[in-house]
Design an enzyme around this catalytic site. Structure first.
Site, PDB file in Angstrom:
ATOM      1  N   CYS A 224       0.866  -1.157   0.000  1.00 52.19           N
ATOM      2  CA  CYS A 224       0.000   0.000   0.000  1.00 52.19           C
ATOM      3  C   CYS A 224       0.908   1.213   0.000  1.00 52.19           C
ATOM      4  CB  CYS A 224      -0.861   0.030   1.246  1.00 52.19           C
ATOM      5  SG  CYS A 224      -1.787  -1.478   1.471  1.00 52.19           S
TER       6      CYS A 224
ATOM      7  N   ARG B  58       1.425   1.572  -6.030  1.00 48.35           N
ATOM      8  CA  ARG B  58       1.632   0.615  -4.935  1.00 48.35           C
ATOM      9  C   ARG B  58       0.337  -0.098  -4.545  1.00 48.35           C
ATOM     10  NH1 ARG B  58       6.545   1.922  -2.100  1.00 48.35           N
ATOM     11  NH2 ARG B  58       5.781   0.682  -0.381  1.00 48.35           N
TER      12      ARG B  58
ATOM     13  N   TRP C  18      -3.971  -1.782  -1.397  1.00 45.59           N
ATOM     14  CA  TRP C  18      -4.013  -3.015  -2.203  1.00 45.59           C
ATOM     15  C   TRP C  18      -4.371  -4.073  -1.192  1.00 45.59           C
ATOM     16  CZ3 TRP C  18      -1.476  -7.771  -2.937  1.00 45.59           C
ATOM     17  CH2 TRP C  18      -1.555  -8.300  -4.214  1.00 45.59           C
TER      18      TRP C  18
ATOM     19  N   ASN D 135       1.117   0.471   6.243  1.00 47.97           N
ATOM     20  CA  ASN D 135       1.568  -0.431   5.185  1.00 47.97           C
ATOM     21  C   ASN D 135       2.340  -1.550   5.864  1.00 47.97           C
ATOM     22  OD1 ASN D 135       2.474  -1.571   2.776  1.00 47.97           O
ATOM     23  ND2 ASN D 135       4.226  -0.187   2.650  1.00 47.97           N
ATOM     24  N   GLY D 136       1.984  -2.791   5.546  1.00 47.31           N
ATOM     25  CA  GLY D 136       2.672  -3.918   6.161  1.00 47.31           C
ATOM     26  C   GLY D 136       1.646  -4.952   6.600  1.00 47.31           C
TER      27      GLY D 136
ATOM     28  N   GLU E 136      10.717 -13.227 -19.818  1.00 41.75           N
ATOM     29  CA  GLU E 136      10.348 -11.849 -19.527  1.00 41.75           C
ATOM     30  C   GLU E 136       9.288 -11.349 -20.522  1.00 41.75           C
ATOM     31  OE1 GLU E 136      10.506  -9.919 -17.183  1.00 41.75           O
ATOM     32  OE2 GLU E 136      10.167  -7.936 -18.031  1.00 41.75           O
TER      33      GLU E 136
ATOM     34  N   LYS F  23       5.623 -10.011 -19.383  1.00 42.61           N
ATOM     35  CA  LYS F  23       5.060  -8.714 -19.775  1.00 42.61           C
ATOM     36  C   LYS F  23       3.710  -8.917 -20.454  1.00 42.61           C
ATOM     37  CE  LYS F  23       6.962  -6.211 -17.960  1.00 42.61           C
ATOM     38  NZ  LYS F  23       8.133  -6.574 -17.254  1.00 42.61           N
TER      39      LYS F  23
ATOM     40  N   GLU G 232       1.048 -10.010 -17.900  1.00 41.75           N
ATOM     41  CA  GLU G 232       0.852  -8.985 -16.873  1.00 41.75           C
ATOM     42  C   GLU G 232      -0.031  -7.838 -17.357  1.00 41.75           C
ATOM     43  OE1 GLU G 232       4.583  -7.109 -16.004  1.00 41.75           O
ATOM     44  OE2 GLU G 232       3.856  -6.237 -14.136  1.00 41.75           O
TER      45      GLU G 232
ATOM     46  N   HIS H 282       8.485 -31.290 -24.829  1.00 45.54           N
ATOM     47  CA  HIS H 282       8.351 -32.218 -23.703  1.00 45.54           C
ATOM     48  C   HIS H 282       7.028 -32.018 -22.970  1.00 45.54           C
ATOM     49  CE1 HIS H 282      12.407 -33.727 -24.177  1.00 45.54           C
ATOM     50  NE2 HIS H 282      12.827 -32.479 -24.301  1.00 45.54           N
TER      51      HIS H 282
ATOM     52  N   LYS I 142       3.058  -2.475  -7.688  1.00 45.36           N
ATOM     53  CA  LYS I 142       4.444  -2.396  -8.140  1.00 45.36           C
ATOM     54  C   LYS I 142       5.422  -2.902  -7.093  1.00 45.36           C
ATOM     55  CE  LYS I 142       7.590   0.298 -10.840  1.00 45.36           C
ATOM     56  NZ  LYS I 142       7.658  -0.749 -11.883  1.00 45.36           N
TER      57      LYS I 142
HETATM   58  O1  M6R Z   1      11.064  -4.001  -7.200  1.00 47.61           O
HETATM   59  P1  M6R Z   1      11.497  -5.358  -7.623  1.00 47.61           P
HETATM   60  O2  M6R Z   1      12.374  -5.352  -8.818  1.00 47.61           O
HETATM   61  O3  M6R Z   1      12.098  -6.161  -6.516  1.00 47.61           O
HETATM   62  O4  M6R Z   1      10.149  -6.105  -8.018  1.00 47.61           O
HETATM   63  C1  M6R Z   1      10.125  -7.466  -8.321  1.00 47.61           C
HETATM   64  C2  M6R Z   1       8.895  -7.820  -9.101  1.00 47.61           C
HETATM   65  O5  M6R Z   1       7.749  -7.601  -8.336  1.00 47.61           O
HETATM   66  C3  M6R Z   1       8.786  -6.993 -10.381  1.00 47.61           C
HETATM   67  O6  M6R Z   1       9.934  -7.143 -11.152  1.00 47.61           O
HETATM   68  C4  M6R Z   1       7.569  -7.431 -11.221  1.00 47.61           C
HETATM   69  O7  M6R Z   1       7.715  -8.748 -11.663  1.00 47.61           O
HETATM   70  C5  M6R Z   1       7.422  -6.464 -12.385  1.00 47.61           C
HETATM   71  N1  M6R Z   1       6.706  -5.301 -11.981  1.00 47.61           N
HETATM   72  C6  M6R Z   1       6.775  -7.063 -13.567  1.00 47.61           C
HETATM   73  O8  M6R Z   1       6.765  -6.161 -14.626  1.00 47.61           O
END
Ligand code: M6R
Length: 579
Positions: free
Chosen positions: A2, A27, A71, A97-98, A452, A456, A459, A475, A574
Site C-alpha cells: 500500500c 503501490r 491493495w 503499510n505492512g 520476460e 510482460k 501482466e 516435452h 508495483k
Molecule cells: O522491485 P522489484 O524489482 O524487486 O520487483 C520485483 C517484481 O515484483 C517486479 O519485477 C515485477 O515482476 C514487475 N513489476 C513485472 O513487470
C-alpha cells in the site's frame, strides 16, 4: 503493498495528501482514504482508484493529515476496510503499510477489553492498541504499542486537537521530506518530489515525532540523528510527458536508462568486492529475477565465473553452502522476499551487494554495498526501464570481470536500443490480441528474455503466455499448440541459430503461427516465420536488450489493442512488500 502519505505544516493538508496518493497509486489502487486534524478528526474514504475523480470531493479541514492507497491484504477492498482506521472514539487515526502477523490474537484480546472493530483489517488492531495505551501523550501510546506488534509496519498516527504526526517503521519503508517549517512522510520518494529534495530515511525500529517546526527521531527510546539526504530525481521524471501511458514513456526512456547506468560506472569498493568473488549468487523476484538469469548465462559464458540465480521467494528452501558474494537485484529495493534472502546471506556472513533503482531503499540499508541503477522513477507497474538498467549494471559486472572487453559494446548499446523503439508490430499485435494463449521461446540468454516477454504479455494484456526454453516445448507444451496459439521465437545468429530454426519448423508443423525475432536481413527466418520482426545485427549483449524491448512493445501494443489498464494491471502492485 500500500502507499502512505502524511503532511504537517502551513498548507491545506487535503490537496497535498490527494496529490501524494496519486503519486503512490502504483503501490495499490483498490481503495483510498485521508484523515486530517483541525480541532477535530475528519476522515474521507472511498473504494476504487484515487484517480477516478472521487478524491476531488474531499474537503477536509486542517494542515495536518495522513492518507493511504490500498491493495487489499486483510479484508476486501471496501470503504470500511480502507484506511485510515480509527479508534472507538474516533479521535485517533492511522494509515499502515505492512502486515501484523499476530493480528487475530490482538483483536481477540482487544475485543475482550471492550473495543469494537469496524473493519477486517490488521491495521485496526494497531489503532485500538494505541487508544488502549493513551494516557495524554500520543508518542508514549505508540511507543507502548510497538512491542506488541509482530510483523511489518510503516504507519502514521494522528490525533484530534494535535498538530502532530507519529511515524513508526519496522520492515516497511517510510521516508520523510523536509520542507520549510513543514514535513512530508511517504512510503517512497514519489510524493515528496513535488515539494522538496531533502529527505530522511527512517530505519527499522525508528519512531518519529513530527510537528510543524520540529522533528525528533527515536530508536530504542533514545533520540537519534538521521542524515538529511538529497534526492537526484526530479518531479518532471514522474510525469507522462505527452505519452499515453507511463509504460510507453518508460519503454522510450530505455536508451537513456541504460546509458546513464553505464555512465555512472562502479565505485572502487564495489569493484573490489566483485573482483574478489569466486562465485556469485543472485536473488531477485519477477522481472528482476529474469535479469539475474540472463546474467548467469552471460557471465558464465564470458567470464567463466560460477553463478547461481535464485528467486527471492524460494531462496530459503535451498540449504546449499553459501559463502561467497550474494547480490540482490530489485528495482524498488523493497521487495520482501528479496530482502529476506539478502538477510539470510548476511546471517551466513556472505558479502552482500544491492543492485537497485531507489536510493535509500531498504535493500540499500541491508546490503554491505550498493550499485545504484540510473533508471529514474518508474511509475508503471510493468518493469521496463528498470529491467534495462539492471542489465546495464549486470553487464558492467561482466565487463569488469572481463577487464573491459565490452567497453565499446556497452558504451554504444543505447543506440541500438533506440533503433527498435519505432518498430511496426501491427501484424504480431493482431495475432496476439486474438489469442488466449501464447508461447515465447528462446535458448541461452534468450530463454530468460522469452520468460520476460511472456511475463510482460500476461501482466498487462492478460493473454496467457509462457516463456519456455525452446528445447523444452516438445516435452509437453506441444500438446497445446493450435493455429490460435502464437509462438514467439527469438532466433539470433550464433550457436543457437540452427537449432532455433529447427524448433520454429517443429512448431510450424503443429500449425501454430510463429512470430520470429531475428537479425535484420535474415531471409531464411523471414520465409519460415509467419511474422518476422528484425532486430539490429549487433553483439550478443546488445541483442539481449533489443529483443527484450521488442517484446515489451509487443505486450504494450497488444494490451492497448485489448483496451487494458496499461499502467495499473488488475490485481498487481508495483512494490510487493509481503511474503
Ligand atoms: O522491485 P522489484 O524489482 O524487486 O520487483 C520485483 C517484481 O515484483 C517486479 O519485477 C515485477 O515482476 C514487475 N513489476 C513485472 O513487470
Amino acid at each position: 503493498m500500500c502507499g502512505i502519505v502524511g503532511y504537517i505544516g502551513r498548507r491545506d493538508a487535503t490537496p497535498v495528501l490527494i496529490q501524494g496518493l496519486k503519486r503512490l497509486e502504483y503501490r495499490g489502487y483498490d481503495s483510498f482514504g485521508i484523515a486530517t486534524v483541525g480541532s477535530e478528526l475528519e476522515v474521507y474514504k472511498r473504494t476504487g482508484s484515487i484517480s477516478d475523480g472521487e478524491a476531488e470531493a474531499a474537503h477536509l479541514r486542517g494542515s495536518t493529515g495522513i492518507g493511504h492507497t490500498r491493495w487489499a491484504g486483510y479484508g476486501e477492498p471496501t470503504v470500511v476496510n480502507a484506511h485510515p482506521q480509527i479508534d472507538c472514539e474516533g479521535k485517533i487515526a492511522i494509515v499502515h503499510n505492512g502486515t501484523i502477523e499476530n493480528y487475530s490474537d490482538l483483536r481477540r484480546h482487544l475485543e475482550e477489553q471492550g473495543h469494537t472493530f469496524r473493519s477486517e483489517t490488521d491495521t485496526e488492531a494497531i489503532v485500538h492498541l494505541i487508544e488502549e495505551r493513551y494516557d495524554g501523550d500520543l508518542l508514549s501510546a505508540v511507543n507502548a504499542t510497538l512491542p506488541l506488534l509482530q510483523g511489518s509496519y510503516a504507519f502514521l498516527a494522528i490525533m484530534e486537537d494535535a498538530e502532530r504526526i507519529i511515524a513508526a517503521r519496522n520492515k516497511s519503508p517510510i521516508v520523510l521530506g523536509v520542507g520549510d517549517a513543514e514535513f512530508f512522510a511517504a512510503s517512497d520518494l514519489m510524493p515528496l518530489l513535488d515539494y522538496t529534495e531533502r529527505v530522511i530515511y527512517l530505519e527499522d525500529g525508528d519512531v518519529a515525532d513530527i510537528t510543524p517546526g520540529r522533528l525528533d527521531i527515536y530508536h530504542g527510546g533514545q533520540r537519534v540523528e538521521r542524515p538529511i539526504e538529497l534526492v537526484d530525481w526530479c518531479v518532471e521524471d514522474t510525469r507522462k510527458g505527452g505519452f499515453d501511458h507511463y509504460m510507453l514513456k518508460e519503454i522510450f526512456e530505455q536508451p537513456q536508462s541504460f546509458y546513464e547506468t553505464i555512465r555512472a560506472g562502479i565505485d572502487e569498493d564495489v569493484r573490489q568486492m566483485l573482483m574478489d568473488a569466486d562465485e556469485i549468487t543472485l536473488v531477485a523476484c519477477g522481472t528482476s529475477y529474469h535479469t539475474t538469469l540472463i546474467f548467469k548465462y552471460l557471465a558464465e559464458t564470458f567470464c567463466n565465473v560460477p553463478v547461481r540465480a535464485e528467486m527471492g521467494s524460494e531462496f530459503k528452501y535451498f540449504t546449499a553452502p553459501l559463502n561467497n558474494l550474494v547480490i540482490a537485484v530489485s528495482q524498488s529495493g523493497e521487495t520482501t522476499d528479496t530482502i529476506a534472502a539478502l538477510n539470510m546471506a548476511k546471517a551466513r556472513n556472505c558479502p552482500t551487494l544491492a543492485i537497485t533503482n531507489v536510493q535509500g531503499s531498504t535493500l540499500t540499508r541491508v546490503a554491505d554495498k550498493t550499485l545504484l541503477m540510473r533508471a529514474g522513477p518508474e511509475v508503471s507497474v510493468a518493469a521496463t526501464k528498470s529491467y534495462t538498467a539492471q542489465l546495464a549494471a549486470l553487464m558492467q559486472i561482466i565487463n569488469l570481470r572481463c577487464e573491459g572487453a565490452f567497453d565499446d559494446v556497452l558504451s554504444h548499446a543505447h543506440l541500438a536500443i533506440g533503433d527498435v523503439l519505432l518498430h511496426n508490430l501491427e501484424d504480431a499485435v493482431a495475432l496476439c490480441s486474438r489469442a488466449d494463449h501464447a508461447f515465447f521461446m528462446g535458448r541461452g540468454p534468450f530463454y530468460p528474455v522469452a520468460m520476460e516477454g511472456a511475463l510482460k504479455m500476461k501482466e498487462i494484456s492478460y493473454v496467457h503466455a509462457e516463456g519456455y526454453a525452446a528445447g523444452e516445448l516438445k516435452h509437453g507444451p506441444f500438446a497445446l499448440l493450435t493455429p490460435e496459439t502464437p509462438v514467439v521465437a527469438i532466433c539470433t545468429p550464433g550457436p543457437i541459430y540452427n537449432v532455433m530454426v529447427s524448433n520454429v519448423k517443429e512448431v510450424k508443423a503443429r500449425k501454430a503461427p510463429v512470430i520470429a525475432l531475428g537479425v535484420d536481413g535474415d531471409k531464411e527466418l523471414a520465409e519460415i516465420a509467419d511474422i518476422f520482426i528484425p532486430i539490429p545485427d549487433t553483439h550478443l549483449l546488445v541483442q539481449v536488450l533489443t529483443a527484450s524491448l521488442v517484446l515489451q512493445l509487443l505486450a504494450y501494443h497488444t494490451a492497448c489493442a485489448l483496451g487494458r489498464d496499461i499502467d495499473r494491471p488488475r490485481n498487481l502492485a508495483k512494490s510487493v512488500t509481503v511474503e
